[in-house]
Design a protein around this motif. Structure first.
Motif, short mmCIF file in Angstrom:
data_model
loop_
_atom_site.label_atom_id
_atom_site.label_comp_id
_atom_site.label_asym_id
_atom_site.label_seq_id
_atom_site.Cartn_x
_atom_site.Cartn_y
_atom_site.Cartn_z
N GLU A 1 -16.67 -1.99 10.54
CA GLU A 1 -16.46 -3.43 10.35
C GLU A 1 -15.76 -4.03 11.57
N ARG A 2 -14.80 -3.30 12.13
CA ARG A 2 -14.11 -3.76 13.34
C ARG A 2 -15.10 -3.86 14.50
N LEU A 3 -15.97 -2.89 14.66
CA LEU A 3 -16.97 -2.92 15.73
C LEU A 3 -17.93 -4.09 15.55
N ALA B 1 -19.94 -9.44 17.15
CA ALA B 1 -20.40 -10.74 16.69
C ALA B 1 -19.63 -11.90 17.29
N ASP B 2 -18.67 -11.62 18.15
CA ASP B 2 -17.88 -12.69 18.78
C ASP B 2 -18.79 -13.62 19.57
N PRO B 3 -18.82 -14.92 19.26
CA PRO B 3 -19.69 -15.85 19.99
C PRO B 3 -19.38 -15.91 21.48
N GLY B 4 -18.14 -15.53 21.83
CA GLY B 4 -17.76 -15.57 23.24
C GLY B 4 -18.53 -14.58 24.10
N LEU B 5 -19.19 -13.58 23.49
CA LEU B 5 -19.98 -12.61 24.26
C LEU B 5 -21.32 -13.19 24.70
N GLY B 6 -21.72 -14.31 24.10
CA GLY B 6 -23.03 -14.88 24.41
C GLY B 6 -23.15 -15.32 25.86
N ALA B 7 -22.07 -15.87 26.42
CA ALA B 7 -22.13 -16.37 27.80
C ALA B 7 -22.20 -15.24 28.82
N PRO B 8 -21.28 -14.24 28.80
CA PRO B 8 -21.35 -13.19 29.82
C PRO B 8 -22.55 -12.24 29.65
N VAL C 1 -29.36 -10.31 25.37
CA VAL C 1 -28.59 -9.06 25.35
C VAL C 1 -27.61 -9.06 24.19
N HIS C 2 -27.01 -10.22 23.93
CA HIS C 2 -26.07 -10.31 22.80
C HIS C 2 -26.79 -10.03 21.47
N ALA C 3 -27.98 -10.59 21.33
CA ALA C 3 -28.76 -10.34 20.12
C ALA C 3 -29.10 -8.85 20.00
N ARG C 4 -29.43 -8.21 21.12
CA ARG C 4 -29.74 -6.78 21.10
C ARG C 4 -28.49 -5.96 20.74
N MET D 1 -25.99 -3.16 13.97
CA MET D 1 -26.58 -3.10 12.63
C MET D 1 -27.35 -1.79 12.42
N ALA D 2 -27.92 -1.25 13.50
CA ALA D 2 -28.60 0.04 13.40
C ALA D 2 -27.61 1.15 13.07
N VAL D 3 -26.40 1.07 13.67
CA VAL D 3 -25.35 2.04 13.32
C VAL D 3 -25.01 1.94 11.84
N ARG D 4 -24.87 0.72 11.34
CA ARG D 4 -24.53 0.53 9.93
C ARG D 4 -25.64 1.05 9.02
N ASP D 5 -26.90 0.75 9.36
CA ASP D 5 -28.01 1.21 8.52
C ASP D 5 -28.11 2.73 8.52
N ALA D 6 -27.93 3.35 9.69
CA ALA D 6 -28.00 4.82 9.77
C ALA D 6 -26.87 5.46 8.98
N ARG D 7 -25.68 4.89 9.07
CA ARG D 7 -24.57 5.43 8.29
C ARG D 7 -24.84 5.27 6.80
N ASP D 8 -25.32 4.11 6.39
CA ASP D 8 -25.62 3.91 4.97
C ASP D 8 -26.63 4.93 4.47
N LEU D 9 -27.62 5.26 5.31
CA LEU D 9 -28.64 6.23 4.90
C LEU D 9 -28.06 7.62 4.75
N ARG D 10 -27.25 8.06 5.72
CA ARG D 10 -26.70 9.43 5.59
C ARG D 10 -25.72 9.52 4.43
N VAL D 11 -24.97 8.45 4.16
CA VAL D 11 -24.08 8.47 3.00
C VAL D 11 -24.90 8.53 1.70
N ALA D 12 -25.98 7.75 1.65
CA ALA D 12 -26.83 7.75 0.46
C ALA D 12 -27.46 9.13 0.25
N LEU D 13 -27.92 9.77 1.33
CA LEU D 13 -28.53 11.09 1.21
C LEU D 13 -27.50 12.14 0.77
N SER D 14 -26.26 11.98 1.18
CA SER D 14 -25.23 12.94 0.77
C SER D 14 -24.88 12.80 -0.70
#
Length: 259
Positions: free
Chosen positions: A140-142, A147-154, A159-162, A168-181
């Motif tokens: 959640e901290r990551l 998601a800080d809007p201030g990253l959009g400019a630099p 790139v910010h969207a990516r 979100m891919a990290v979150r989805d992968a973690r959710d999957l391994r937790v669900a499988l466990s």
């Protein structure tokens, strides 16, 4: 004093039941076939054609194959989830490399804190089918930093969207391994498999009813093939438990070295 969590290791219990139940079924059928008292009644069952065994045997084999495929598929999906999680953490580092130090370092620290929490705190708990709140908080901290809007400019909008996509891919992968466990053995599926196995043993006994010794040998050979195979499939029910534990090495490799 810690207590053993039987609910987390239920598949070991089912494996033991499969072995013990098969042994008892073999013993019971062997005693019936060898008993002189039952021989006159059993003689009336003679005449069943041997190919009849194939019908029930194929049904049993298909059922066991489907259950084994479910187990090994879960193991493969867990490996894929861990690899995707590690790759996404790498991508986050690559996407933020051009940021100023004051902006980049908190994100790098958040990535490292998440990797440490996932490997050192959450991984041992996955064997007990439990997710670690500390790892969820690190993620959640990551996500908050990314998601800080201030990253959009630099970074630029693309790139910010990516970057957000990779978090979100990290979150989805973690959710999957937790669900499988947390996947448990389905007793109804295995009860159906056990029923078909017992009917197969009965069909073997009926086909060889005129020759008790041959019937017992055939039953024991079937049991020796079926019961250990079912037990092997059962003890691999959780991909994060021994003997086939999914390794945390891909994520551990993303932990920054100690200063």
């Amino acid at each position: 004093m810690t207590t053993f969590d039987w609910g987390a290791y239920d598949h070991y219990g089912f494996a033991l039941v499969a072995l013990a139940g098969t042994a008892l079924a073999c013993l019971g059928l062997g005693l019936i076939l060898a008993s002189p008292r039952h021989r006159p009644r059993l003689a009336g069952l003679a005449g069943v054609a041997p190919p009849f065994i194939n019908i029930i045997g194929v049904l049993f084999a298909l059922t066991l194959a489907f259950l084994a495929n479910d187990t090994w598929s879960a193991h493969d999906r867990a490996i894929t989830a861990v690899t995707r999680e590690a790759d996404a953490l790498d991508a986050i580092g690559a996407l933020t490399r051009s940021l100023p130090d004051t902006t980049r370092r908190p994100i790098e620290a958040a990535v490292g804190a998440y990797a440490v929490s996932a490997v050192e705190i959450e991984w041992p708990q996955l064997a007990r089918r439990v997710a670690a709140p500390a790892t969820a908080a690190a993620l959640e901290r990551l996500l908050t930093l990314a998601a800080d809007p201030g990253l959009g400019a630099p970074l630029g909008p693309a790139v910010h969207a990516r970057l957000l996509t990779e978090v979100m891919a990290v979150r989805d992968a973690r959710d999957l391994r937790v669900a499988l466990s947390q996947t448990h053995v389905n007793p109804l599926k295995w009860l159906g498999m056990a029923f078909l196995g017992f009917v197969t043993m009965l069909s073997v006994a009926v086909v060889h009813v005129e020759h008790p010794r041959a019937a017992l040998v055939a039953i024991l050979l079937f049991a020796a093939a079926a019961a250990p195979t079912a037990a092997i499939v059962l003890i691999q029910g959780n991909p994060f438990q021994r003997p086939t534990t999914v390794s945390a090495a891909p994520i551990a490799a993303r932990i920054p070295p100690a200063p």
